[in-house]
Design an enzyme around this catalytic site. Sequence first.
Site, PDB file in Angstrom:
ATOM      1  N   ALA A   1      72.301  17.846  45.222  1.00 26.24           N
ATOM      2  CA  ALA A   1      72.284  16.608  44.449  1.00 26.24           C
ATOM      3  C   ALA A   1      71.856  15.432  45.316  1.00 26.24           C
ATOM      4  O   ALA A   1      71.978  15.457  46.546  1.00 26.24           O
ATOM      5  CB  ALA A   1      73.666  16.345  43.863  1.00 26.24           C
TER       6      ALA A   1
ATOM      7  N   GLY B   1      68.283  20.019  38.628  1.00 23.95           N
ATOM      8  CA  GLY B   1      66.994  19.709  39.217  1.00 23.95           C
ATOM      9  C   GLY B   1      66.137  20.941  39.432  1.00 23.95           C
ATOM     10  O   GLY B   1      66.530  22.070  39.114  1.00 23.95           O
TER      11      GLY B   1
ATOM     12  N   GLU C   1      61.891  14.064  55.475  1.00 29.28           N
ATOM     13  CA  GLU C   1      61.901  12.615  55.598  1.00 29.28           C
ATOM     14  C   GLU C   1      62.856  12.127  56.688  1.00 29.28           C
ATOM     15  O   GLU C   1      62.791  10.962  57.081  1.00 29.28           O
ATOM     16  CB  GLU C   1      62.274  11.980  54.260  1.00 29.28           C
ATOM     17  CG  GLU C   1      61.234  12.163  53.167  1.00 29.28           C
ATOM     18  CD  GLU C   1      59.938  11.384  53.443  1.00 29.28           C
ATOM     19  OE1 GLU C   1      60.017  10.347  54.126  1.00 29.28           O
ATOM     20  OE2 GLU C   1      58.880  11.837  52.977  1.00 29.28           O
TER      21      GLU C   1
ATOM     22  N   SER D   1      66.202  12.008  44.481  1.00 30.07           N
ATOM     23  CA  SER D   1      65.190  12.961  44.933  1.00 30.07           C
ATOM     24  C   SER D   1      63.829  12.341  45.194  1.00 30.07           C
ATOM     25  O   SER D   1      62.901  13.029  45.621  1.00 30.07           O
ATOM     26  CB  SER D   1      65.035  14.090  43.903  1.00 30.07           C
ATOM     27  OG  SER D   1      64.680  13.560  42.645  1.00 30.07           O
TER      28      SER D   1
ATOM     29  N   HIS E   1      58.042  20.935  48.467  1.00 29.99           N
ATOM     30  CA  HIS E   1      57.981  22.225  47.788  1.00 29.99           C
ATOM     31  C   HIS E   1      57.910  21.977  46.290  1.00 29.99           C
ATOM     32  O   HIS E   1      58.644  21.174  45.750  1.00 29.99           O
ATOM     33  CB  HIS E   1      59.170  23.115  48.160  1.00 29.99           C
ATOM     34  CG  HIS E   1      60.495  22.452  48.039  1.00 29.99           C
ATOM     35  ND1 HIS E   1      60.927  21.442  48.890  1.00 29.99           N
ATOM     36  CD2 HIS E   1      61.516  22.657  47.163  1.00 29.99           C
ATOM     37  CE1 HIS E   1      62.137  21.066  48.543  1.00 29.99           C
ATOM     38  NE2 HIS E   1      62.515  21.764  47.492  1.00 29.99           N
TER      39      HIS E   1
ATOM     40  N   LYS F   1      69.425  10.949  54.030  1.00 33.31           N
ATOM     41  CA  LYS F   1      69.378  12.372  54.362  1.00 33.31           C
ATOM     42  C   LYS F   1      69.711  12.617  55.834  1.00 33.31           C
ATOM     43  O   LYS F   1      70.323  13.628  56.190  1.00 33.31           O
ATOM     44  CB  LYS F   1      67.996  12.937  54.033  1.00 33.31           C
ATOM     45  CG  LYS F   1      67.749  13.161  52.547  1.00 33.31           C
ATOM     46  CD  LYS F   1      68.602  14.311  52.019  1.00 33.31           C
ATOM     47  CE  LYS F   1      68.188  14.717  50.624  1.00 33.31           C
ATOM     48  NZ  LYS F   1      68.977  15.879  50.125  1.00 33.31           N
TER      49      LYS F   1
ATOM     50  N   TYR G   1      65.600   6.805  51.629  1.00 29.75           N
ATOM     51  CA  TYR G   1      65.824   8.223  51.329  1.00 29.75           C
ATOM     52  C   TYR G   1      66.014   9.006  52.623  1.00 29.75           C
ATOM     53  O   TYR G   1      66.961   9.783  52.778  1.00 29.75           O
ATOM     54  CB  TYR G   1      64.627   8.769  50.548  1.00 29.75           C
ATOM     55  CG  TYR G   1      64.676  10.249  50.271  1.00 29.75           C
ATOM     56  CD1 TYR G   1      65.250  10.742  49.103  1.00 29.75           C
ATOM     57  CD2 TYR G   1      64.134  11.160  51.171  1.00 29.75           C
ATOM     58  CE1 TYR G   1      65.283  12.111  48.847  1.00 29.75           C
ATOM     59  CE2 TYR G   1      64.170  12.520  50.930  1.00 29.75           C
ATOM     60  CZ  TYR G   1      64.749  12.988  49.761  1.00 29.75           C
ATOM     61  OH  TYR G   1      64.784  14.340  49.515  1.00 29.75           O
TER      62      TYR G   1
ATOM     63  N   ASP H   1      65.198  22.577  42.243  1.00 25.78           N
ATOM     64  CA  ASP H   1      65.775  23.583  43.132  1.00 25.78           C
ATOM     65  C   ASP H   1      67.068  24.158  42.564  1.00 25.78           C
ATOM     66  O   ASP H   1      67.327  25.353  42.669  1.00 25.78           O
ATOM     67  CB  ASP H   1      66.047  22.981  44.512  1.00 25.78           C
ATOM     68  CG  ASP H   1      64.773  22.577  45.226  1.00 25.78           C
ATOM     69  OD1 ASP H   1      63.677  22.822  44.687  1.00 25.78           O
ATOM     70  OD2 ASP H   1      64.865  22.005  46.325  1.00 25.78           O
TER      71      ASP H   1
ATOM     72  N   SER I   1      65.905  17.127  54.479  1.00 24.69           N
ATOM     73  CA  SER I   1      64.534  16.786  54.098  1.00 24.69           C
ATOM     74  C   SER I   1      63.694  16.436  55.315  1.00 24.69           C
ATOM     75  O   SER I   1      64.190  15.876  56.300  1.00 24.69           O
ATOM     76  CB  SER I   1      64.548  15.581  53.149  1.00 24.69           C
ATOM     77  OG  SER I   1      63.259  15.010  53.006  1.00 24.69           O
TER      78      SER I   1
ATOM     79  N   ARG J   1      58.770  20.453  38.534  1.00 26.03           N
ATOM     80  CA  ARG J   1      58.747  19.089  39.048  1.00 26.03           C
ATOM     81  C   ARG J   1      58.516  18.094  37.905  1.00 26.03           C
ATOM     82  O   ARG J   1      57.629  18.283  37.073  1.00 26.03           O
ATOM     83  CB  ARG J   1      57.623  18.926  40.056  1.00 26.03           C
ATOM     84  CG  ARG J   1      57.961  19.306  41.478  1.00 26.03           C
ATOM     85  CD  ARG J   1      58.928  18.346  42.103  1.00 26.03           C
ATOM     86  NE  ARG J   1      59.040  18.564  43.539  1.00 26.03           N
ATOM     87  CZ  ARG J   1      60.158  18.421  44.209  1.00 26.03           C
ATOM     88  NH1 ARG J   1      61.269  18.077  43.571  1.00 26.03           N
ATOM     89  NH2 ARG J   1      60.192  18.604  45.509  1.00 26.03           N
TER      90      ARG J   1
ATOM     91  N   ASP K   1      80.724  12.910  39.199  1.00 26.95           N
ATOM     92  CA  ASP K   1      79.901  12.065  40.066  1.00 26.95           C
ATOM     93  C   ASP K   1      80.246  12.374  41.508  1.00 26.95           C
ATOM     94  O   ASP K   1      81.430  12.430  41.876  1.00 26.95           O
ATOM     95  CB  ASP K   1      80.193  10.594  39.749  1.00 26.95           C
ATOM     96  CG  ASP K   1      79.207   9.648  40.408  1.00 26.95           C
ATOM     97  OD1 ASP K   1      78.807   9.907  41.564  1.00 26.95           O
ATOM     98  OD2 ASP K   1      78.847   8.646  39.780  1.00 26.95           O
TER      99      ASP K   1
END
Length: 324
Positions: A78, A11, A128, A81, A179, A154, A150, A13, A126, A184, A55
């Site tokens: 991971a 990803g 969130e 996202s 960020h 988190k 999400y 990051d 996050s 992205r 996984d």
Amino acid sequence: MTRVFITGVAGQDGSLLAERLAAEGASVHGLVRTADDAVEAASRLPAGVALHVGDLLDTATVEALIAEVAPAEVYNLAGVSSVAQSWVDPVSTGLVSGVGAVAVFEAAWRLQERTGNPVRVLQASSAEIFGQAVVSPQDEQTPLRPGSPYGAAKAYAHHMASIYRERGLPVSACVLYNHESPSRPTAFVTRKITSTVARIAHEGRGSLTLGRTDVRRDWGWAADYVDAMVRAVRHETADDYVVATGEVHTVAEFVEVAMRHAGIDDWEAHVRVDEKLVRPADAAEQVGDPGKARRVLGWTPTVDFHGIVARMVDHDLELLRSRP
């Protein structure tokens, strides 16, 4: 030579982190979900980064990989996202972003117990987790009240990081606000904006379709936030840190800055609003207080809002100009 293990290495990051740590001379190992992901990631990551297929929900494989690599540092990046995607598949979001994080903590803790050597862990948390926050800006003491699958996943992982820290595992959590970088995917609103703006500027026509444009966010530069993660992992005391700029801008401001940077003055004429793109329970404003990260980690952002937007627009313009 420091040995590190990064989940989500493919990803935004993860790739930035792998580049930084490889440049430092670290032995970098990364987890990807499939063999196809490994092939794609290998084309973008520095030579020498060792990729492992697995996984997060296969706890036996996660434990075996971390035991085999025996890293001194583990970065858990991971997970699902996208907040929007979490509404489409809330069950997988909870499993991967929540339970999967615990699988990493447990594997690191078992390695530490077996070897007697500390295994320092970074959990990518996050903003969130705060959801419709009761205070603004938010800091490490702000109550968690996630408003999306999400955010809930988190929040669970964030709580578990604290529990494992009390258990003796030096796990730090960086509460990351938005960020961005050219890495992205275009599924993210910021890259959707800059890639579409670049196309409009390049072709001289077109429009940008968005949901709410009054949403206010705290946007930072991704490489700066990766720097905060490294600082947090390597600090002598594991803890939680809000990683943000402390500044807030609307989506409309992001669009205006992007359009004007690309030379489009009548930017509002190119914007369309589609109510179908509005997410349920989307927090109207998210802005973090990075005071603790500044004081304790010596961290500070290096790229401001206008610089972030300009860099992303320039990247997407260059992509278009380089096409045959």
